[in-house]
Motif scaffolding. Structure first.
Motif, PDB file in Angstrom:
ATOM      1  N   GLU A 115     -36.554  98.386   0.880  1.00  0.00           N
ATOM      2  CA  GLU A 115     -35.166  98.336   1.319  1.00  0.00           C
ATOM      3  C   GLU A 115     -35.017  97.171   2.277  1.00  0.00           C
ATOM      4  OE1 GLU A 115     -33.407 101.963   2.681  1.00  0.00           O
ATOM      5  OE2 GLU A 115     -34.636 103.145   1.311  1.00  0.00           O
ATOM      6  N   LEU A 116     -33.939  96.440   2.105  1.00  0.00           N
ATOM      7  CA  LEU A 116     -33.683  95.287   2.964  1.00  0.00           C
ATOM      8  C   LEU A 116     -32.541  95.575   3.913  1.00  0.00           C
ATOM      9  CD1 LEU A 116     -33.811  92.445   0.319  1.00  0.00           C
ATOM     10  CD2 LEU A 116     -35.609  93.151   1.879  1.00  0.00           C
ATOM     11  N   PRO A 117     -32.650  95.069   5.148  1.00  0.00           N
ATOM     12  CA  PRO A 117     -31.512  95.214   6.058  1.00  0.00           C
ATOM     13  C   PRO A 117     -30.331  94.390   5.544  1.00  0.00           C
ATOM     14  CG  PRO A 117     -33.336  94.044   7.118  1.00  0.00           C
ATOM     15  CD  PRO A 117     -33.783  94.423   5.750  1.00  0.00           C
ATOM     16  N   CYS A 118     -29.165  94.698   6.009  1.00  0.00           N
ATOM     17  CA  CYS A 118     -27.955  94.033   5.520  1.00  0.00           C
ATOM     18  C   CYS A 118     -27.820  92.604   6.013  1.00  0.00           C
ATOM     19  CB  CYS A 118     -26.731  94.823   5.943  1.00  0.00           C
ATOM     20  SG  CYS A 118     -26.695  96.434   5.181  1.00  0.00           S
ATOM     21  N   PHE A 119     -28.399  92.298   7.138  1.00  0.00           N
ATOM     22  CA  PHE A 119     -28.232  90.975   7.724  1.00  0.00           C
ATOM     23  C   PHE A 119     -29.576  90.261   7.774  1.00  0.00           C
ATOM     24  CE2 PHE A 119     -25.205  93.915   9.619  1.00  0.00           C
ATOM     25  CZ  PHE A 119     -24.021  93.342   9.198  1.00  0.00           C
ATOM     26  N   LEU A 120     -29.786  89.342   6.839  1.00  0.00           N
ATOM     27  CA  LEU A 120     -31.013  88.556   6.819  1.00  0.00           C
ATOM     28  C   LEU A 120     -30.665  87.079   6.712  1.00  0.00           C
ATOM     29  CD1 LEU A 120     -33.357  90.473   4.345  1.00  0.00           C
ATOM     30  CD2 LEU A 120     -33.629  90.256   6.803  1.00  0.00           C
ATOM     31  N   PRO A 121     -31.338  86.222   7.490  1.00  0.00           N
ATOM     32  CA  PRO A 121     -31.140  84.788   7.313  1.00  0.00           C
ATOM     33  C   PRO A 121     -31.797  84.331   6.001  1.00  0.00           C
ATOM     34  CG  PRO A 121     -32.783  85.206   9.001  1.00  0.00           C
ATOM     35  CD  PRO A 121     -32.223  86.534   8.595  1.00  0.00           C
ATOM     36  N   PRO A 122     -31.399  83.188   5.457  1.00  0.00           N
ATOM     37  CA  PRO A 122     -31.943  82.722   4.177  1.00  0.00           C
ATOM     38  C   PRO A 122     -33.471  82.654   4.115  1.00  0.00           C
ATOM     39  CG  PRO A 122     -30.057  81.395   4.789  1.00  0.00           C
ATOM     40  CD  PRO A 122     -30.348  82.300   5.950  1.00  0.00           C
ATOM     41  N   THR A 123     -34.118  82.220   5.178  1.00  0.00           N
ATOM     42  CA  THR A 123     -35.585  82.132   5.139  1.00  0.00           C
ATOM     43  C   THR A 123     -36.216  83.520   5.052  1.00  0.00           C
ATOM     44  OG1 THR A 123     -35.622  81.989   7.550  1.00  0.00           O
ATOM     45  CG2 THR A 123     -35.775  79.924   6.332  1.00  0.00           C
ATOM     46  N   ALA A 124     -35.621  84.501   5.682  1.00  0.00           N
ATOM     47  CA  ALA A 124     -36.150  85.867   5.616  1.00  0.00           C
ATOM     48  C   ALA A 124     -35.978  86.446   4.211  1.00  0.00           C
ATOM     49  CB  ALA A 124     -35.459  86.755   6.645  1.00  0.00           C
ATOM     50  N   ILE A 125     -34.870  86.116   3.554  1.00  0.00           N
ATOM     51  CA  ILE A 125     -34.653  86.577   2.184  1.00  0.00           C
ATOM     52  C   ILE A 125     -35.705  85.973   1.265  1.00  0.00           C
ATOM     53  CG2 ILE A 125     -33.067  86.497   0.215  1.00  0.00           C
ATOM     54  CD1 ILE A 125     -30.759  86.549   2.300  1.00  0.00           C
ATOM     55  N   LEU A 126     -35.925  84.680   1.379  1.00  0.00           N
ATOM     56  CA  LEU A 126     -36.935  84.013   0.561  1.00  0.00           C
ATOM     57  C   LEU A 126     -38.327  84.579   0.828  1.00  0.00           C
ATOM     58  CD1 LEU A 126     -37.711  81.824  -1.457  1.00  0.00           C
ATOM     59  CD2 LEU A 126     -37.841  80.230   0.466  1.00  0.00           C
ATOM     60  N   ASN A 127     -38.674  84.745   2.094  1.00  0.00           N
ATOM     61  CA  ASN A 127     -39.981  85.299   2.446  1.00  0.00           C
ATOM     62  C   ASN A 127     -40.156  86.716   1.896  1.00  0.00           C
ATOM     63  OD1 ASN A 127     -40.760  82.997   3.785  1.00  0.00           O
ATOM     64  ND2 ASN A 127     -40.140  83.743   5.792  1.00  0.00           N
ATOM     65  N   THR A 128     -39.111  87.520   1.953  1.00  0.00           N
ATOM     66  CA  THR A 128     -39.195  88.890   1.433  1.00  0.00           C
ATOM     67  C   THR A 128     -39.467  88.884  -0.065  1.00  0.00           C
ATOM     68  OG1 THR A 128     -37.713  89.715   3.144  1.00  0.00           O
ATOM     69  CG2 THR A 128     -37.955  91.071   1.178  1.00  0.00           C
ATOM     70  N   LEU A 129     -38.741  88.041  -0.796  1.00  0.00           N
ATOM     71  CA  LEU A 129     -38.972  87.970  -2.238  1.00  0.00           C
ATOM     72  C   LEU A 129     -40.389  87.497  -2.554  1.00  0.00           C
ATOM     73  CD1 LEU A 129     -35.572  86.526  -3.466  1.00  0.00           C
ATOM     74  CD2 LEU A 129     -36.572  88.704  -4.124  1.00  0.00           C
ATOM     75  N   CYS A 130     -40.841  86.473  -1.854  1.00  0.00           N
ATOM     76  CA  CYS A 130     -42.158  85.886  -2.153  1.00  0.00           C
ATOM     77  C   CYS A 130     -43.326  86.724  -1.633  1.00  0.00           C
ATOM     78  CB  CYS A 130     -42.240  84.480  -1.575  1.00  0.00           C
ATOM     79  SG  CYS A 130     -41.145  83.316  -2.410  1.00  0.00           S
ATOM     80  N   GLU A 131     -43.144  87.404  -0.521  1.00  0.00           N
ATOM     81  CA  GLU A 131     -44.256  88.124   0.090  1.00  0.00           C
ATOM     82  C   GLU A 131     -44.255  89.624  -0.225  1.00  0.00           C
ATOM     83  OE1 GLU A 131     -44.038  87.139   4.229  1.00  0.00           O
ATOM     84  OE2 GLU A 131     -44.350  85.005   3.839  1.00  0.00           O
ATOM     85  N   ALA A 132     -43.099  90.190  -0.510  1.00  0.00           N
ATOM     86  CA  ALA A 132     -43.035  91.635  -0.749  1.00  0.00           C
ATOM     87  C   ALA A 132     -42.846  91.976  -2.227  1.00  0.00           C
ATOM     88  CB  ALA A 132     -41.905  92.258   0.069  1.00  0.00           C
TER      89      ALA A 132
END
Length: 71
Positions: A3-20
């Motif tokens: 589950e992702l929080p509603c407010f993520l900066p672009p780098t956090a979104i990219l990191n989540t996709l690539c790392e999780a």
């Protein structure tokens, strides 16, 4: 389940996709949104969906406000 929080900066979104997502060999993402609650964050969700597409991760989406259940 991730589950992702509603407010993520672009780098956090990219990191989540690539790392999780990618290391777990995710075969599809189920994306459920409620734009009546989170309508101010549409750009983040569009960015997330676009990145998922670039990475070849299929997305199954459901937008609660378009369900036809409300009158």
């Amino acid at each position: 389940r991730i589950e992702l929080p509603c407010f993520l900066p672009p780098t956090a979104i990219l990191n989540t996709l690539c790392e999780a997502f990618l290391p777990k060999n995710v075969s599809a993402i189920i994306f459920i949104s409620n734009s009546q609650t989170y309508d101010h964050n549409i750009a983040s969700w569009q960015y997330f969906l676009q990145l998922a597409g670039y990475l070849g991760l299929p997305v199954i989406g459901w937008n609660a406000d378009n369900s036809g259940l409300e009158q």
